[in-house]
Enzyme design. Structure first.
Site, PDB file in Angstrom:
ATOM      1  N   ASN A   1      -1.066   2.382   5.706  1.00 20.28           N
ATOM      2  CA  ASN A   1      -0.214   1.322   5.152  1.00 20.28           C
ATOM      3  C   ASN A   1       0.300   0.511   6.335  1.00 20.28           C
ATOM      4  OD1 ASN A   1       1.752  -0.212   3.817  1.00 20.28           O
ATOM      5  ND2 ASN A   1       3.288   1.381   4.064  1.00 20.28           N
ATOM      6  N   GLY A   2       0.020  -0.787   6.333  1.00 22.57           N
ATOM      7  CA  GLY A   2       0.467  -1.633   7.441  1.00 22.57           C
ATOM      8  C   GLY A   2      -0.632  -2.589   7.845  1.00 22.57           C
TER       9      GLY A   2
ATOM     10  N   GLU B   1       6.807 -14.628 -11.933  1.00 20.55           N
ATOM     11  CA  GLU B   1       6.217 -13.358 -11.509  1.00 20.55           C
ATOM     12  C   GLU B   1       5.440 -12.663 -12.610  1.00 20.55           C
ATOM     13  OE1 GLU B   1       9.816 -11.339  -9.962  1.00 20.55           O
ATOM     14  OE2 GLU B   1       8.566 -10.904  -8.232  1.00 20.55           O
TER      15      GLU B   1
ATOM     16  N   HIS C   1      17.246 -36.861  -9.051  1.00 22.29           N
ATOM     17  CA  HIS C   1      16.757 -37.369  -7.764  1.00 22.29           C
ATOM     18  C   HIS C   1      15.260 -37.137  -7.579  1.00 22.29           C
ATOM     19  CE1 HIS C   1      20.748 -38.455  -6.448  1.00 22.29           C
ATOM     20  NE2 HIS C   1      21.192 -37.270  -6.873  1.00 22.29           N
TER      21      HIS C   1
ATOM     22  N   LYS D   1      11.616 -14.783 -12.112  1.00 25.52           N
ATOM     23  CA  LYS D   1      11.198 -13.724 -13.047  1.00 25.52           C
ATOM     24  C   LYS D   1      10.062 -14.227 -13.919  1.00 25.52           C
ATOM     25  CE  LYS D   1      12.348 -10.814 -11.622  1.00 25.52           C
ATOM     26  NZ  LYS D   1      13.100 -10.782 -10.418  1.00 25.52           N
TER      27      LYS D   1
ATOM     28  N   ARG E   1       3.534  -0.139  -5.249  1.00 25.49           N
ATOM     29  CA  ARG E   1       3.323  -0.677  -3.903  1.00 25.49           C
ATOM     30  C   ARG E   1       2.022  -1.467  -3.776  1.00 25.49           C
ATOM     31  NH1 ARG E   1       6.735   1.946  -0.251  1.00 25.49           N
ATOM     32  NH2 ARG E   1       5.425   1.315   1.498  1.00 25.49           N
TER      33      ARG E   1
ATOM     34  N   TRP F   1      -2.810  -2.746  -1.598  1.00 27.78           N
ATOM     35  CA  TRP F   1      -2.502  -4.145  -1.826  1.00 27.78           C
ATOM     36  C   TRP F   1      -3.187  -4.856  -0.668  1.00 27.78           C
ATOM     37  CZ3 TRP F   1      -0.035  -8.121   0.842  1.00 27.78           C
ATOM     38  CH2 TRP F   1       0.304  -9.248   0.080  1.00 27.78           C
TER      39      TRP F   1
ATOM     40  N   GLU G   1      16.572 -17.331  -9.852  1.00 26.18           N
ATOM     41  CA  GLU G   1      16.117 -15.986 -10.187  1.00 26.18           C
ATOM     42  C   GLU G   1      15.455 -15.968 -11.568  1.00 26.18           C
ATOM     43  OE1 GLU G   1      15.434 -13.452  -8.667  1.00 26.18           O
ATOM     44  OE2 GLU G   1      15.438 -11.822 -10.106  1.00 26.18           O
TER      45      GLU G   1
ATOM     46  N   LYS H   1       5.602  -4.243  -4.989  1.00 24.79           N
ATOM     47  CA  LYS H   1       7.063  -4.189  -4.997  1.00 24.79           C
ATOM     48  C   LYS H   1       7.665  -4.228  -3.596  1.00 24.79           C
ATOM     49  CE  LYS H   1      10.913  -2.387  -7.400  1.00 24.79           C
ATOM     50  NZ  LYS H   1      11.238  -3.722  -7.909  1.00 24.79           N
TER      51      LYS H   1
ATOM     52  N   CYS I   1       0.845  -1.191   0.000  1.00 25.98           N
ATOM     53  CA  CYS I   1       0.000   0.000   0.000  1.00 25.98           C
ATOM     54  C   CYS I   1       0.885   1.248   0.000  1.00 25.98           C
ATOM     55  CB  CYS I   1      -0.928   0.090   1.197  1.00 25.98           C
ATOM     56  SG  CYS I   1      -2.023  -1.304   1.368  1.00 25.98           S
TER      57      CYS I   1
HETATM   58  O1  M6R Z   1      12.802  -4.677  -1.414  1.00 25.47           O
HETATM   59  P1  M6R Z   1      13.307  -6.061  -1.233  1.00 25.47           P
HETATM   60  O2  M6R Z   1      14.492  -6.385  -2.045  1.00 25.47           O
HETATM   61  O3  M6R Z   1      13.546  -6.392   0.225  1.00 25.47           O
HETATM   62  O4  M6R Z   1      12.138  -7.007  -1.725  1.00 25.47           O
HETATM   63  C1  M6R Z   1      12.221  -8.394  -1.592  1.00 25.47           C
HETATM   64  C2  M6R Z   1      11.197  -9.087  -2.458  1.00 25.47           C
HETATM   65  O5  M6R Z   1       9.910  -8.747  -2.088  1.00 25.47           O
HETATM   66  C3  M6R Z   1      11.398  -8.758  -3.947  1.00 25.47           C
HETATM   67  O6  M6R Z   1      12.683  -9.112  -4.371  1.00 25.47           O
HETATM   68  C4  M6R Z   1      10.379  -9.509  -4.805  1.00 25.47           C
HETATM   69  O7  M6R Z   1      10.682 -10.870  -4.792  1.00 25.47           O
HETATM   70  C5  M6R Z   1      10.340  -8.929  -6.209  1.00 25.47           C
HETATM   71  N1  M6R Z   1       9.007  -9.008  -6.703  1.00 25.47           N
HETATM   72  C6  M6R Z   1      11.264  -9.612  -7.132  1.00 25.47           C
HETATM   73  O8  M6R Z   1      11.054  -9.380  -8.473  1.00 25.47           O
END
Ligand code: M6R
Length: 614
Positions: free
Chosen positions: A103-104, A494, A510, A491, A27, A77, A487, A609, A2
């Site tokens: 926010n929280g 996501e 395995h 990607k 956010r 969010w 990673e 994010k 948020c």
């Molecule tokens: O701001 P941060 O690096 O602490 O965030 C960690 C994760 O939330 C962040 O890397 C998330 O996995 C992203 N969506 C990656 O693309």
């Protein structure tokens, strides 16, 4: 999660609020709302879905809303209550005079709600936030003072919050406060801004004050008063924000993600700048406050992070163990905080976070600090909560990253680990000078190799087109590129929602090998070095089970053409540096697949994010 924004001054608030929310959309983006005060009356406008829906809604009454020179806004969010217009913020009390954005998470909201309902409050939403609106209204009824009402309300709230509040009876005032959620005040001429993050206000002002936990700020168009939770007046610490508004433009790219992928050669140059001056000079990391003696007596390193930052941390483990000979444990922050961790003053705890605001990582590093460990933060946000509380810092200088899928910040974090490891190795003399110089030379050459990799993006696009309709994806690698496989898979998951998993190539046989058939793509990260032949033979095993094989390689061996249906070639690179180069093609692959599938690349579903809730 948020984002909140607020404005008070002489200008019309509407455009500023919508602008601010646009720049906070990373956010959260499942609903949005604003509260304004038009001719003495607080009015709420809320819409489900993307911010555009709120823009359309407010556009219908634009001339009317433009009259307000005060307002608060929110982009959501969802945590408590589904993403509907009713659950969207701002929230209000029975009489509709209070409006609040949050926010929280209010952890004791159920108890508070039961108590407030007994007192006659009628709740409209399923959110935790609405309790705060009723609570502030009831405290205001007792005190006739909005700041005091907020202060008393926060005494009863448990959990995390950044709040901005307006009240119909206190026309020219916004009260804002925070605990474990970011909040800053932007200072203009005869005007103030409130925001969860810099992008919301940077277009308007570079002068700002960050609130600390439990501080409460009262803003009018020409005054700012800061107090603590015991009502003691504090002197605000005003600073100049080191950001440029231009960072928020797509610069002609279709998506922020594509732009940010292309920024990576310059990001590497920025991260190296001033820290790695020449291959025969020592690394300079001024913000690392561990002295030589402390670095020499380090007996353990623990790295905590989440998501993409966790994968950068895993690359960091390989580099540090290799060059410094110090044992490194990497753990997701959300696991680290719920067990008894062992460490002391000879344990260095490194938190890695793009935003510096990820709740789990903040808790983890606070826990480590209270145990006596030195806390070093690798972050893209030197102004963040983590950075401000850290003992040491490695600022990664990737610039503001807008796309929810992290790309350039990952690159910057990985490069920072090379610098940190070389720095420690130089002090501990745990690696030969010639080995360290070789890595430094490779680092200096990396931006050019990244540019070359990016210039071959059509190969990646062709491969993406071929595999865009796959339901699943497997990425295999070994050694230092195992995190690259994780990673690459993250990607793809996501932004395309394809089920993708990274495995160490040796583990394939395995269990996961059972999944292989002619519909399963297996992408082998085949970089020259110690494990090249091993991965090649693991790829043969996968091919023998009819998997559709893709290679990402720095080898020009033409024999690979028989084994792989698709080959993405990148420039030859030292194995130690290969994660930094290999990841770029995987970012592009995920991007083009998501593009072919018509997905919302910069704002994938269900994500935000910055995850500022546990
Ligand atoms: O701001 P941060 O690096 O602490 O965030 C960690 C994760 O939330 C962040 O890397 C998330 O996995 C992203 N969506 C990656 O693309």
């Amino acid at each position: 999660m948020c984002g909140i924004v607020g404005y008070i001054g002489e200008k019309s608030a509407l455009g500023i609020l919508l602008d601010g929310l646009t720049n906070l959309e990373y956010r959260g983006y499942d609903s949005a709302g604003i509260a304004v005060n038009v001719e003495g009356k607080v009015e709420l406008y809320k819409a489900e879905g993307k911010l555009q829906n709120l823009k359309d809604l407010t556009n219908e009454k634009r001339e009317h809303i433009l009259k307000s020179t005060i307002g608060i806004g929110h982009i959501r969010w969802a945590t408590h209550g589904s993403p509907t217009a009713v659950n969207a913020h701002p929230h209000s009390c029975n009489c509709g005079r209070v409006a609040i954005v949050h926010n929280g998470i209010i952890e004791n909201y159920k108890e508070l709600r039961a108590k407030l309902e007994k007192q006659g409050c009628t709740f409209r939403s399923q959110t935790d936030t609405e309790t705060v609106a009723h609570l502030v209204a009831s405290k205001y009824a007792q005190t006739n003072n909005l700041t005091e009402a907020v202060r008393l309300a926060t005494k009863e709230i448990e959990g995390a919050y950044a709040l901005a509040v307006i009240h119909q009876d206190v026309k020219n005032t916004i009260v804002a406060t925070r605990r474990n959620a970011p909040l800053l005040v932007g200072i203009g001429e005869g005007e103030y801004y409130v925001a969860s993050d810099v992008p919301a206000i940077i277009k308007y002002t570079k002068r700002a004050m960050y609130l600390d936990d439990n501080q409460i700020v009262t803003l009018t168009s020409n005054s700012m008063k800061l107090i603590d939770s015991d009502n003691n007046e504090l002197v605000p610490k005003i600073e100049t924000l080191p950001w440029e508004p231009v960072a928020l433009s797509k610069m002609g790219y279709k998506h922020f993600m594509l732009k940010e992928i292309h920024e990576q050669p310059d990001v590497v140059r920025n991260v190296l700048s001033g820290k790695l001056r020449a291959s025969n000079e020592n690394i300079v990391l001024n913000e690392v406050k561990l002295d030589k003696e402390a670095l020499k007596t380090l007996n353990r390193i623990q790295i905590v992070a989440c998501g993409t930052s966790l994968h950068a941390a895993m690359v960091g483990k390989y580099i540090i163990e290799d060059l410094c000979g110090i044992p490194v444990d990497v753990e997701p922050s959300s696991e680290y905080i719920y067990r008894k961790t062992v460490g002391d003053k000879n344990t260095l705890v490194i938190g890695v976070s793009q935003s510096g605001e990820t709740a789990d990582t903040i808790t983890a590093v606070r826990q480590a600090k209270s145990r006596g460990s030195h806390v070093l933060i690798v972050t893209n946000r030197p102004d963040s909560t983590m950075a401000r509380e850290a003992d040491s810092l490695v600022p990664v200088s990737a610039g503001i990253e807008v796309s929810v899928a992290a790309t350039k910040s990952y690159m910057a974090q990985v490069i920072s680990f090379y610098l940190l490891a070389i720095h420690i190795a130089e002090i501990k003399e745990s690696a030969s000078r010639s080995e360290l110089e070789k890595i430094k030379r490779e680092l200096i050459l990396l931006p050019q190799k990244l540019e070359k990799t990016l210039s071959h993006k059509d190969e990646v696009k062709t491969c993406a087109k071929k595999f865009a309709n796959s339901k699943d994806f497997i990425f295999i690698a070994r050694g230092i590129n195992f995190p690259t496989a994780l990673e690459g898979a993250l990607k793809l998951k996501e932004i395309s929602y394809i089920n993708a998993t990274g495995y160490t190539a040796g583990e394939l046989k395995h269990g996961p090998i059972a999944m292989l058939d002619e519909s399963m793509p297996v992408l082998s990260i085949l970089m020259k070095g110690k494990v090249y032949d091993k991965i090649l033979s693991n790829s043969e095993e996968a091919k023998a089970r009819n998997a559709r094989m893709i290679a990402l390689t720095d080898s020009d061996d033409t024999k690979l053409d028989e084994l792989f249906e698709c080959i993405i070639r990148i420039p030859e690179v030292d194995e130690m540096l290969s994660p930094a180069l290999a990841i770029v093609s995987l970012q592009l692959l995920a991007y083009y697949i998501a593009e072919f599938l018509g997905k919302d690349v910069d704002q994938p579903r269900n994500l935000a994010k910055s995850v500022t809730v546990e």
